[in-house]
Write a protein that holds these residues in place. Structure first.
Motif, PDB file in Angstrom:
ATOM      1  N   ALA A  34      -5.489  -2.003 -11.887  1.00 58.57           N
ATOM      2  CA  ALA A  34      -5.899  -2.624 -10.638  1.00 58.57           C
ATOM      3  C   ALA A  34      -4.821  -2.583  -9.510  1.00 58.57           C
ATOM      4  O   ALA A  34      -5.205  -2.183  -8.114  1.00 58.57           O
ATOM      5  CB  ALA A  34      -6.303  -4.149 -10.731  1.00 58.57           C
ATOM      6  N   ALA A  35      -3.386  -2.731  -9.973  1.00 53.36           N
ATOM      7  CA  ALA A  35      -2.518  -2.685  -8.997  1.00 53.36           C
ATOM      8  C   ALA A  35      -2.473  -1.296  -8.297  1.00 53.36           C
ATOM      9  O   ALA A  35      -2.507  -1.149  -7.055  1.00 53.36           O
ATOM     10  CB  ALA A  35      -1.140  -2.996  -9.801  1.00 53.36           C
ATOM     11  N   LYS A  53       0.836  -1.208   0.192  1.00 52.06           N
ATOM     12  CA  LYS A  53       0.029  -0.085  -0.234  1.00 52.06           C
ATOM     13  C   LYS A  53       0.637   1.285  -0.083  1.00 52.06           C
ATOM     14  O   LYS A  53       1.925   1.256   0.530  1.00 52.06           O
ATOM     15  CB  LYS A  53      -0.865  -0.011   1.274  1.00 52.06           C
ATOM     16  N   TYR A  84      -7.478   6.500  -9.859  1.00 48.61           N
ATOM     17  CA  TYR A  84      -6.113   6.008  -9.776  1.00 48.61           C
ATOM     18  C   TYR A  84      -5.417   5.659 -11.075  1.00 48.61           C
ATOM     19  O   TYR A  84      -6.298   5.288 -12.129  1.00 48.61           O
ATOM     20  CB  TYR A  84      -6.530   4.602  -8.955  1.00 48.61           C
ATOM     21  N   SER A  94       3.808  -1.619 -11.309  1.00 47.36           N
ATOM     22  CA  SER A  94       3.410  -2.847 -10.491  1.00 47.36           C
ATOM     23  C   SER A  94       4.523  -3.789 -10.064  1.00 47.36           C
ATOM     24  O   SER A  94       4.432  -4.481  -9.268  1.00 47.36           O
ATOM     25  CB  SER A  94       2.284  -3.314 -11.001  1.00 47.36           C
ATOM     26  N   SER A 107      -5.526  -0.957  -6.081  1.00 44.14           N
ATOM     27  CA  SER A 107      -5.217  -1.668  -4.700  1.00 44.14           C
ATOM     28  C   SER A 107      -3.963  -0.965  -3.874  1.00 44.14           C
ATOM     29  O   SER A 107      -4.376  -1.036  -2.700  1.00 44.14           O
ATOM     30  CB  SER A 107      -4.772  -2.853  -5.250  1.00 44.14           C
ATOM     31  N   SER A 147     -15.157  -0.754  -6.456  1.00 48.56           N
ATOM     32  CA  SER A 147     -14.723  -1.567  -5.133  1.00 48.56           C
ATOM     33  C   SER A 147     -14.270  -0.381  -4.255  1.00 48.56           C
ATOM     34  O   SER A 147     -13.943  -0.848  -3.151  1.00 48.56           O
ATOM     35  CB  SER A 147     -13.348  -2.255  -5.491  1.00 48.56           C
ATOM     36  N   LEU A 148     -14.467   0.837  -4.602  1.00 44.55           N
ATOM     37  CA  LEU A 148     -14.032   1.786  -3.705  1.00 44.55           C
ATOM     38  C   LEU A 148     -15.153   2.711  -2.864  1.00 44.55           C
ATOM     39  O   LEU A 148     -14.939   3.517  -2.117  1.00 44.55           O
ATOM     40  CB  LEU A 148     -12.930   2.950  -4.476  1.00 44.55           C
ATOM     41  N   ASP A 154      -4.412  -8.084 -17.023  1.00 50.15           N
ATOM     42  CA  ASP A 154      -5.608  -8.398 -16.410  1.00 50.15           C
ATOM     43  C   ASP A 154      -6.694  -9.040 -17.434  1.00 50.15           C
ATOM     44  O   ASP A 154      -6.401  -8.742 -18.526  1.00 50.15           O
ATOM     45  CB  ASP A 154      -6.532  -7.251 -15.796  1.00 50.15           C
TER      46      ASP A 154
END
Lengths: 663, 1075
Positions: free
Chosen positions: A443-444, A321, A439, A357, A447, A430-431, B454
């Motif tokens: 996805a990285a 993170k 972001y 990533s 996350s 998801s947030l 992905d």
């Protein structure tokens, strides 16, 4: 016996005729309601929403022309700001979303409201009619108007004058209708009015405010430009921010996407175009106004709310993170001035940064020694690197933000921060609703929590959509007094406008912070910065010094993502400096060094009207391919490549001039 | 009573008959009493020979009015018991039937005359009325059972290819269960949803042949082009068919009304015949294979070079480095397909007596597709029965079928769902990757870019994953039944009535497995179920009056009909399975499940009349009129009338008998046919509501209804003639026709300023002109050897007439394949045009205007260094092809030598553009062999500079760099860009296609004669058939006979070859037994 048969047979034939009427009545779809049955209280929210959608795409694309934003998206959108090689691809959505999404509901709603005696709904339909058709006029010059939305599938066109007068007449009718009391039994206006919750007095102010905005368009027309009437309208228009007409927009998980455009319904129309993708950035022209207005060197308190930031110097903790980071405020893209970066790489060459990533190595071959030194200096201390002769090899650690190119000139593109904001339906599912960041596209990054952009005040999914605001009224008033030579009143209105806009922003930012949004660019401005700014050299403090440029540039900064900036620039012939004695009103705005629109924008001197972008071409795929005969009948040059530089009616000083262009 | 017209009519009809039933019985009893005094039977023998004295083998000899009969042996001899005074009926195919009254003699030598064809040929015409062919004023083609079964196909439409002039068949793909489309004399309607396909009538019952997308792109993502669909005539067992009549022109079909404007195909199924019970059994196995596959290049591997020359391997595209020697290569395309197989079994029992007959059949057709895990199986049962009660004849036809298709996504993923189809992935997959490896050893998914991309970023799903993990199927259960009654009131008046019922349900199932390459929303699995129910009920009542006045024969028919059609499409879909392993809606959160239904109803009432008159056998005249009331039109316009008149003259009757010209006929007709709208086109509907904060919003749909619609009216005329020479040994049939369909009902994209993207309108006309010719010959006819040959050829020229002023092009659908779209060009342009993109040509000044010099040098855009794509957008500028063939036809040959019959059908086409979208696709991804030019070392761009007009000549070499408009590009990047630029020019993939196909080759041996002296087996034959064995064509792609999206209306998707399942060839062996 045979007779009975004859009779029976005859009867059967007769029955086959008489009984078919009812039996055949099956041509109404049982699964879908039709346009005759909808409640007006359900219609108006639809109309208001799709007007906002149409206005959003229009605001965004005309803001490209006004130099507010830069886009590297495609050739057609980029053609509206950098190269001026305008392509028809960018003119479709405004037209289609207005006509086929919003306006096709106007007549049905008006008629049903009329039958009910729901006068306020009729009036609201009139207002949106004026809003939409005036935008069509602003964009396309001549459009199907009196014949539009009717029985004809090949509607004839009207000239700009007819459209203009029609819209003013609609506003006049709306004012009268708003002043009436609805019949009992008519649907309650509050049930369907998303803008003012049924507050008729605010609608009347909106009508007068719009009249002021529209009558101002006539400023080139010595014979019809009536400044006193505009002042009169302003007096009856919005008197404070409380009278603003805004569309409230939401970022909600309960939202759905529209089946026509695929965009979330409840989000801001500007956002759908200006900040949906990652290719839009702040232009140097707009940025300079926010950091160096009147060459004061003073940064506007609004700057950090309008110019986005991203994380940089990210360090990750053991769990991957973001542990620490710095905010990087975006640098603007220069495309009117020296434009070094674009001249080097091409009009659409700005690259989007990538989140590493995992560790990434890039080698840059930099032949020029000076450039190599500069490059090394820029990365020194941030990233590990080795130099081997002319090649600099940089190691981007996991979590770093880098540009995936081996071209060192593009390696720094991460300073141009995208205006992008994701809605909860377009990538942030998801947030949750309260995370209004974008972001870095992976996805990285999401996350890890690596923010790629904090977004911009007017163009987040949940930003208010400004339909008519008090600050615009102030700036109109300032311009009128300036034109009248009343500099004292002009200065007051000018200062009121700046303050009104800052106040409006501050109210929203306060609301956002109290609402719990975690994005710091959505929090209020520092009050001391505001008061410092208002008394600084960035704001003209004495009426004698006040120039038209001061007024129009503050208006530009406040309007931001709005078609009105492009309208104003056309009225003042951009930076030609040939309107009255006002001098150059938009200094620095000019053709880009990458100008490639010789076929579209044909003028060769700044004072030639055709030196500038003056209108849009009607969309090929939705209009010209099906209605070319009528289009050409209205404007002989409708299909020509250089239609883009032909002024619309209100942009001409006389009717003769206008008809001369379209003959 | 008013509510249900249908029922009323049916009841009345039944009542009407019941009244008469008592009378009929009485009459019948009288007749029976006469027949009780049968005379003593005695043995009769005889020989049947032809005009040359050669014995006729297998001729039928029957005592008239009884089931007593036999067939002649190899020497033409027969023997049977019959009484004096009875009549022997002797018949054999190809010969005129002869009746012999038995006198005292015990032995008869009977000579049968060869049938001079058509002289007394009877065909089934509109409303099931049988007419002598010579009486017809229009062209009708009929095809018998034998001809249909020669190249039997699960889809009876495919068996018509090449056999009937004026009929154009297009197969949509080689996938198991894939449908085909058929047009007769070109299309008449412009718009999608109006399929331009003929009406099918099976034993008097209108039989649905739609190709329906079960589900909906907006809900469950199903579209016409992302998988294959059947056309519903496939539910018929071809073995049940006795004859097919093709009614081509408006005059022929006018009595059928609105639905027959595109022609009619009347199918008559088999009936039992008088005599002993017969059992037919046939069994066939066949194997099929892809007849041509695209060839992928194997020189360059995956990856590409970015503009700056940096190699990027994160792609499926094959713009990479040369594949080094020794690298394993995989023929992914070839390996993907398997041999298909069909097991086809049929059994039928038929028989009858004087007053009744029956036919009962069952069949099973089980096909494995050329794509693994796909298949099509069909089971059918049919019963046809007839019973006479004196003057009343009642017959019933009942059929039930079950058809199941296991299919797969083909040219695309689910709409708005992400992912890809099998074919798009297959034709892009790098040849260095073994595509069949789609799982890791531990059973988890194997992906080329696992950990680097992905799921949703993957360009393609592995086709093996799609066929093994995803599931896609549909199941159709269909019942059709018709009850007919006819009654002879007097010798000059009869009435008949019919109630028909056609009902089917199709259940479609689509499952996307968790872990698929789809949108994140669907990555934990998605399930769609759609149920489509079709119900059609019709009634028909007809009365026929017949009188002979001297040499004049007069006939008047009046009738009325009702039709009720209902479609119900229910879609249920959802995503995200909570517990692994259970594929069920019960395993999905209710918030992630969606349901939608759509009902379409349509009703029609028609009243019709036909008057026929004939003079001797010389002149015939028919006049018809019909009025329809359709539910789909506005009340004020729902009634419409249309007439027809047709006549024929047998001029040889007026001339002295000639052995050279034995029969000659001229015919002409003029007719109108109306065509109603699709359901619900008269109103504007609302879109689904939205919630906005605390408000609920509704608004109009983007398609505008039209409360003023009128019916489309087709006006057509045709002239033609039939000539028979040498007693029918040579025949010629010629037709020229013209049709114009006005008031086209369409919902085209029009000016959005009307408020709508699509508007339902009446405008424009479709004009078809064409010609049909058929030559039949029997060059050799003798006892042991016969040669029959038929040559047919036809052309159609379809145009779009005047249309809305200012409309440049008419697109039937939004679908675009590669760079092209199907389009029609108004104001006399082609109906089957194709629009696309192309390079701009150099320009010159003409009368002060800058115009392109078509066919000149290309413009090169100096800002890209590549050919400039034309931005001109008039019809003239963007129409890149015409898909209509110049000529189509077939040559059908049958040779019979004793028991051996060899027949073959050649099918040809001349002209008509085909867009090779598959090649476009493979050029774009670097798999096409075209991209190997100069070993990818260089490409050359040559033309004129689009800005300066100066000559532009530039060769890009792979190992050099080029600075274009301030940006430096590596040569390798430029070579890729060159090919992408090449791909965007539609002309690079369009061919005017000619072909000659060996459509079928069939060898049959009849063993019946070898089975003498036994009474069990009445017939035994073995047939070996090959279909599509050879194709000679100038087309470089796969099979040019393609249509990417089957069943699309208007100008459709024929002529567009875009990533379809390849067509197949097949070889089959069958045995047929009769007991």
């Amino acid at each position: 016996m045979k007779k009975i048969v004859y009779i029976l047979l005859s009867l059967m034939f007769v029955m086959s005729i008489t009984s078919c009427t009812d039996w055949l009545d099956v041509n109404t779809d049982p699964d879908n309601p039709n346009n005759k049955s909808a409640l007006v209280a359900n219609r108006l929210p639809w109309i208001q929403h799709f007007y906002m959608y149409s206005a959003g795409v229009t605001n965004y694309r005309t803001s490209l022309q006004a130099g507010v934003y830069y886009t590297s998206n495609g050739v057609s959108n980029n053609g509206l700001n950098v190269t001026w090689a305008c392509l028809p691809g960018s003119t479709t959505t405004s037209y289609q979303s207005w006509f086929a999404e919003c306006a096709n509901n106007l007549n049905d709603t008006y008629e049903k409201a009329e039958a009910e005696g729901a006068y306020h709904y009729m009036a609201a339909v009139d207002v949106i009619h004026a809003l939409g058709f005036m935008e069509m006029l602003d964009l396309y010059g001549e459009i199907p108007y009196t014949d539009a939305l009717g029985e004809s599938v090949s509607p004839t066109y009207d000239d700009g004058k007819t459209v203009f007068n029609g819209c003013i007449a609609k506003l006049d009718e709306a004012i009268k209708l708003f002043e009436k009391t609805q019949e009992t039994g008519a649907e309650q206006f509050a049930d369907g009015d998303m803008w003012h919750s049924g507050d008729v007095s605010k609608w009347i102010k909106l009508c007068y405010g719009l009249k002021a905005r529209y009558l101002l368009k006539l400023s080139k027309k010595a014979d019809t430009f009536d400044m006193d009437e505009i002042l009169d309208c302003l007096a009856k228009g919005p008197e404070s921010n409380a009278d603003n007409t805004i569309g409230t927009c939401y970022n909600k998980t309960s939202d759905v996407t529209d089946s026509f455009y695929g965009d979330p319904i409840m989000t801001n129309g500007n956002w759908d175009y200006a900040a949906y993708g990652s290719t839009q950035r702040i232009s140097k022209y707009y940025y300079d106004l926010l950091t160096d207005m009147r060459s004061s060197g003073i940064t506007d308190p609004r700057m950090s709310k309008i110019v986005p930031a991203s994380m940089c110097n990210i360090k990750l903790d053991a769990s991957g993170k973001v542990q620490s980071y710095d905010w990087l405020r975006s640098k603007p893209v220069d495309f009117y001035g020296e434009s070094a970066r674009l001249v080097y790489g091409g009009a659409t060459s700005i690259l989007a940064p990538t989140y590493a990533s995992s560790e990434v190595q890039k080698s840059y071959a930099i032949d020029n020694d000076a450039n190599r030194s500069t490059f090394i200096a820029a990365i020194d201390g941030k990233y590990a690197y080795t130099v081997n002769d002319k090649t600099v090899k940089v190691t981007y650690r996991k979590g770093a933000i880098y540009v995936n190119s081996d071209d060192y000139m593009k390696a720094g593109d991460s300073i141009y921060i995208s205006l992008r904001n994701n809605s909860v339906l377009t990538g942030n599912s998801s947030l949750g609703e309260m995370d209004m960041n974008w972001y870095f596209q992976s996805a990285a990054a999401m996350s890890a929590g690596a923010v790629g952009s904090t977004g911009s005040f007017q163009i987040r999914p949940n930003s208010d959509q400004e339909i008519l605001t008090y600050h615009e009224m102030c700036f109109i008033k300032a311009e009128i007094y300036m034109r009248k030579g009343d500099k004292n009143n002009a200065l007051k209105a000018y200062k009121d406008g700046i303050k009104a806009h800052i106040d409006m922003m501050q109210d929203k930012l306060t609301e956002w912070k109290e609402g719990g949004y975690k994005n710091p660019d959505m929090w209020p401005m520092d009050e001391s910065e505001i008061s410092n700014y208002l008394t600084s050299d960035a704001v003209c403090q004495t009426s004698s010094e006040l120039t038209m440029a001061d007024i129009m540039l503050q208006k530009y900064a406040a309007m931001g993502c709005s078609i009105e900036n492009w309208n104003d620039m056309r009225r003042f012939n951009y930076s030609a400096g040939n309107i009255g004695s006002f001098g150059v009103v938009y200094p620095g705005y000019d053709r880009s060094p990458l100008f490639a629109g010789q076929a579209q924008i044909t003028g060769t001197t700044k004072t030639d009207p055709k030196y500038w972008m003056r209108r849009w071409r009607m969309p090929d795929k939705l209009e010209l391919a099906y209605n070319s005969t009528n289009a050409i009948a209205a404007n002989a040059h409708a299909m020509d490549a250089d239609i883009w530089c032909i002024p619309v009616w209100w942009d001409c000083s006389t009717d003769e001039e206008y008809y001369g262009y379209i003959k | 009573m008013k509510r249900n017209y249908c029922l009323t009519l049916a009841l009345c009809t039944a009542w009407g008959f019941s009244i008469y039933f008592s009378t009929a019985e009485a009459v019948d009893r009288n007749e029976v009493s006469e027949f009780t005094s049968v005379q003593q039977a005695k043995k009769i023998t005889g020989t049947v020979v032809d005009s040359k004295g050669e014995p006729i083998i297998g001729a039928s000899v029957l005592v008239k009015g009884t089931s007593n009969g036999t067939i002649t042996d190899v020497d033409g001899n027969f023997s049977l018991n019959a009484s004096q005074g009875s009549v022997l009926v002797v018949s054999y195919v190809g010969y005129t039937k002869k009746e012999i009254s038995l006198g005292n003699a015990a032995n008869y030598n009977i000579t049968l005359a060869e049938d001079a064809q058509a002289l007394s040929e009877v065909v089934v015409t509109a409303m099931g009325i049988k007419k002598e062919k010579k009486a017809l004023g229009y062209a009708v083609s009929d095809i018998g059972s034998k001809e249909i079964l020669k190249n039997k196909n699960a889809n009876v439409i495919n068996s018509l290819a090449g056999k009937v002039p004026g009929v154009n068949i297009t197969q949509s793909s080689g996938a198991a269960g894939a449908g085909a489309s058929i047009t007769i004399r070109g299309g008449n309607s412009t718009s999608e949803g109006r399929e331009n396909q003929p009406l099918f009538v099976v034993d008097g019952l209108i039989y649905d042949n739609s190709t329906s997308v079960i589900g909906n792109s907006g809900t469950d993502g199903m579209t016409r082009s992302n998988t294959t669909y059947s056309n519903r005539v496939m539910d018929i067992n071809p073995e049940d068919i006795e004859t097919m009549s093709v009614l081509k022109g408006a005059a022929a079909s006018a009595l059928y009304g609105s639905r027959a404007a595109d022609g009619v195909i009347i199918i008559t199924t088999k009936k039992g015949s008088e005599g002993s019970v017969k059992v037919d059994f046939s069994s066939k196995i066949s194997t099929s294979w892809t007849n041509k596959l695209p060839k992928a290049q194997t020189i360059f591997g995956p990856g590409y070079y970015e503009n700056n020359g940096v190699f990027n391997d994160l792609t499926y595209d094959s713009w990479g480095e040369k594949i080094s020697a020794g690298t394993a290569l995989y023929d992914n395309i070839g390996d993907f397909f398997q041999a298909g197989a069909v097991y086809d079994n049929n059994v039928s029992i038929s028989g009858g007596s004087k007053n009744n007959s029956f036919y009962l059949s069952a069949s099973n057709y089980d096909q494995t597709g050329i794509i693994r895990k796909t298949g099509y199986d069909k089971t059918t049962i049919r019963f046809n029965g007839e019973q006479k009660y004196g003057r009343l004849t009642v017959n019933a036809n009942v059929a039930y079928s079950i058809a199941n298709t296991d299919k797969t996504l083909t040219s695309g993923g689910l709409y708005d769902g992400g992912g890809s189809g099998t074919m798009t992935a297959l034709y892009a997959w790098p040849q260095t990757d073994k595509m069949s490896t789609y799982l890791n050893e531990d059973g988890s998914k194997y992906r080329l870019f696992y950990g680097r991309k992905d799921l949703e970023e993957e360009s393609y799903e592995n086709p093996y994953w799609i066929i093994n993990k995803d599931v896609m199927n549909d199941k159709t259960k269909r019942f059709t039944g018709a009850l007919n009654g006819s009654f002879n009131l007097t010798d000059w008046w009869d009435i008949s009535a019919r109630v028909g019922y056609d009902q089917y349900t199709t259940d479609a199932y689509t499952y996307i497995a968790p872990g698929s390459v789809v949108k994140p929303l669907y990555q934990n699995g998605r399930l769609n179920k759609s149920d489509y129910a079709y119900t059609y009920i019709s009634t028909n009542l007809m009365s026929n009056f017949h009188k002979t006045l001297g040499d004049f024969d007069l006939n008047l028919l009046v009738g009325t009909t009702t039709e009720s059609t209902e479609h119900l499409n229910q879609t249920h879909w959802g995503y995200d399975f909570i517990t692994k392993g259970t594929v069920s809606f019960s395993n999905i959160l209710s918030g992630n499940q969606f349901f939608k239904d759509a009902t379409i109803k349509k009703r029609l009432v028609g009243v019709y009349s036909e008057f026929r008159a004939s003079y001797k056998n010389i002149a015939y005249l028919t006049v018809t009129g019909r009025n329809d009331w359709s539910s789909t039109l506005p009340v004020d316009n729902r009634s419409y009338f249309y007439p027809s008149v047709s006549g024929s003259l047998v001029f040889t009757e007026l001339m002295p008998k000639s052995d050279i010209l034995s029969f000659g006929k001229l015919r002409a007709s003029w007719a109108q046919v109306g065509k109603d709208a699709n359901s619900y086109a008269t109103l504007t509907y609302l879109r689904s509501p939205y919630t906005y904060g605390s408000y609920t919003a509704v608004g109009n749909y983007w398609e505008r209804g039209n409360p003023f619609l009128k019916p489309e009216i087709q006006t057509a005329w045709e002239v033609g003639g039939e000539l028979r020479f040498l007693n029918g040994r040579l025949g010629l049939d010629y037709t020229y026709y013209h049709s114009q369909t006005r008031n086209q009902i369409a919902s085209p994209r029009l000016s959005n300023a009307s408020g709508y993207t699509l508007s339902s309108i009446n405008s424009g006309s479709v004009i078809n002109d064409g010609m049909e010719i058929a030559i039949t010959g029997k060059p050799i006819v003798n006892k042991d050897f016969e040669w029959d040959v038929t040559l047919n050829a036809s052309y159609n020229r379809g145009k779009l007439g005047n249309f809305l002023d200012g409309v440049e092009l008419f697109y039937p659908t939004d679908a675009q394949f590669g760079t092209v779209k199907a389009a029609s060009v108004p104001n006399g342009g082609r109906f089957l045009a194709l629009t696309g993109t192309r390079y701009a040509y150099e320009t010159q000044e003409v009368d002060g205007k800058t115009v392109e010099m078509k066919g000149g040098r290309y413009q090169v855009d100096p800002s890209t260094g590549l050919y400039k794509i034309s931005t001109a957008n008039t019809a003239e500028d963007i129409v890149v092809g015409n898909r209509e063939p110049k000529f189509i036809g077939g040559l059908n040959n049958t040779f019979r030598y004793k028991g051996l019959t060899v027949s073959f059908l050649l099918d040809f086409r001349i002209g008509g553009d085909v867009y090779n979208g598959t090649e476009y696709y493979m050029v774009s991804n670097g798999l096409s062999k075209r991209t190997l030019e100069n070993d990818r070392e260089s490409v050359t761009v040559s033309g004129v500079n689009s800005q300066t007009g100066e000559d532009f000549n530039q060769t890009y070499y792979a190992d050099k760099e080029y600075t274009i408009s301030g940006t430096t590009y590596s040569g390798k990047a430029m070579i890729k860009k060159y090919w992408l630029n090449y791909a965007s020019n539609s002309y690079n993939f369009i061919t005017s296609v000619n072909w000659l196909k060996l459509r079928s080759l069939s060898v049959n041996y009849d063993f019946t004669k070898l089975l003498k002296k036994q009474n069990v087996i009445k017939g035994l034959s073995v047939t070996v058939t090959g279909t599509n064995l050879l194709t000679w064509t100038n087309y470089k792609g796969m099979d040019p006979e393609v249509s990417t999206a089957g069943g699309t209306g208007g100008s459709g998707a024929t002529g567009i070859d875009y990533c379809s399942v390849p067509s197949t060839s097949s070889f089959s062996m069958g045995v047929s037994l009769t007991f």
